[in-house]
Design a protein around this motif. Sequence first.
Motif, PDB file in Angstrom:
ATOM      1  N   VAL A   1       2.362  16.531  -6.681  1.00 28.89           N
ATOM      2  CA  VAL A   1       1.539  15.311  -5.945  1.00 28.89           C
ATOM      3  C   VAL A   1       2.561  14.218  -5.805  1.00 28.89           C
ATOM      4  O   VAL A   1       3.109  13.866  -6.622  1.00 28.89           O
ATOM      5  N   PRO A   2       2.421  13.684  -4.645  1.00 28.86           N
ATOM      6  CA  PRO A   2       3.222  12.431  -4.309  1.00 28.86           C
ATOM      7  C   PRO A   2       2.747  11.286  -5.169  1.00 28.86           C
ATOM      8  O   PRO A   2       1.544  11.067  -5.574  1.00 28.86           O
ATOM      9  N   TRP A   3       3.573  10.206  -5.439  1.00 29.85           N
ATOM     10  CA  TRP A   3       3.300   8.981  -6.377  1.00 29.85           C
ATOM     11  C   TRP A   3       4.128   8.051  -5.909  1.00 29.85           C
ATOM     12  O   TRP A   3       5.270   8.413  -5.367  1.00 29.85           O
ATOM     13  N   THR A   4       3.946   6.936  -6.663  1.00 33.13           N
ATOM     14  CA  THR A   4       4.865   5.593  -6.270  1.00 33.13           C
ATOM     15  C   THR A   4       4.673   4.851  -7.600  1.00 33.13           C
ATOM     16  O   THR A   4       3.826   4.907  -8.179  1.00 33.13           O
ATOM     17  N   VAL A   5       5.881   4.345  -7.656  1.00 32.12           N
ATOM     18  CA  VAL A   5       5.658   3.713  -9.022  1.00 32.12           C
ATOM     19  C   VAL A   5       6.290   2.112  -8.683  1.00 32.12           C
ATOM     20  O   VAL A   5       7.129   1.726  -7.827  1.00 32.12           O
TER      21      VAL A   5
ATOM     22  N   THR B   1       0.931  -1.277   0.065  1.00 33.40           N
ATOM     23  CA  THR B   1      -0.028   0.032   0.043  1.00 33.40           C
ATOM     24  C   THR B   1       0.826   1.277   0.046  1.00 33.40           C
ATOM     25  O   THR B   1       2.082   1.176   0.185  1.00 33.40           O
ATOM     26  N   ASP B   2       0.368   2.425  -0.248  1.00 29.57           N
ATOM     27  CA  ASP B   2       1.052   3.687  -0.328  1.00 29.57           C
ATOM     28  C   ASP B   2       1.558   4.221   1.142  1.00 29.57           C
ATOM     29  O   ASP B   2       1.789   5.459   1.098  1.00 29.57           O
ATOM     30  N   GLY B   3       1.391   3.625   2.183  1.00 32.86           N
ATOM     31  CA  GLY B   3       1.449   4.166   3.539  1.00 32.86           C
ATOM     32  C   GLY B   3       0.616   5.444   4.249  1.00 32.86           C
ATOM     33  O   GLY B   3      -0.375   5.411   3.501  1.00 32.86           O
ATOM     34  N   ASP B   4       1.287   6.256   4.604  1.00 35.70           N
ATOM     35  CA  ASP B   4       0.339   7.125   5.297  1.00 35.70           C
ATOM     36  C   ASP B   4       0.154   8.483   4.465  1.00 35.70           C
ATOM     37  O   ASP B   4      -0.776   9.187   4.567  1.00 35.70           O
ATOM     38  N   VAL B   5       1.104   8.738   3.543  1.00 36.44           N
ATOM     39  CA  VAL B   5       0.902   9.709   2.496  1.00 36.44           C
ATOM     40  C   VAL B   5       0.111   9.113   1.178  1.00 36.44           C
ATOM     41  O   VAL B   5       0.492   8.234   0.584  1.00 36.44           O
ATOM     42  N   PRO B   6      -1.003   9.794   1.084  1.00 31.93           N
ATOM     43  CA  PRO B   6      -2.003   9.403  -0.172  1.00 31.93           C
ATOM     44  C   PRO B   6      -1.208   9.688  -1.369  1.00 31.93           C
ATOM     45  O   PRO B   6      -0.618  10.816  -1.545  1.00 31.93           O
ATOM     46  N   ARG B   7      -1.140   8.889  -2.432  1.00 26.26           N
ATOM     47  CA  ARG B   7      -0.262   8.809  -3.629  1.00 26.26           C
ATOM     48  C   ARG B   7      -1.174   8.352  -4.950  1.00 26.26           C
ATOM     49  O   ARG B   7      -1.785   7.504  -4.604  1.00 26.26           O
ATOM     50  N   ILE B   8      -0.532   8.756  -5.960  1.00 25.29           N
ATOM     51  CA  ILE B   8      -1.112   8.302  -7.311  1.00 25.29           C
ATOM     52  C   ILE B   8      -0.028   7.107  -7.327  1.00 25.29           C
ATOM     53  O   ILE B   8       1.003   6.899  -7.203  1.00 25.29           O
ATOM     54  N   ILE B   9      -0.687   5.754  -7.813  1.00 21.11           N
ATOM     55  CA  ILE B   9       0.075   4.660  -7.955  1.00 21.11           C
ATOM     56  C   ILE B   9       0.307   4.334  -9.567  1.00 21.11           C
ATOM     57  O   ILE B   9      -0.709   4.600 -10.230  1.00 21.11           O
TER      58      ILE B   9
END
Length: 131
Positions: free
Chosen positions: A41-45, A10-18
Amino acid sequence: MSDHDDSASTDGDVPRIIVRYLDSDDSAIEQLERGIEEEGVPWTVQRVEADESGSDHQRTDPTAVAHRAASDSGLKIGIGVSEDGELTLHHARLPEDDPLFTVANATAREARTVGTNAARLAKHMPLKPLD
């Protein structure tokens, strides 16, 4: 601001675009990230693993990958990148087969615009047209 995560966590505590990709060209992902980053905006890859739960269709179809990423995202926004460079931007509240954008053979400019639009969607701003 990017969090490169090769797991399906999951993307943890910070909401992110996946952003989830299927062994795709790194340049498309780089351009997506630039577009998202420019909007702040925060994201994760995340790489989609062959052993990830779900049918083959859910693992290989960029629309299904994008919808699943959106469902897992704290911002409810996901991008799927296929092996051949098809980009799909999705929101969790949309039906799986009705993404916001699908761009086949995306140019660098188009990939960046998809990233920008994902971030603008999160910020409730008008989206940029895809040329």
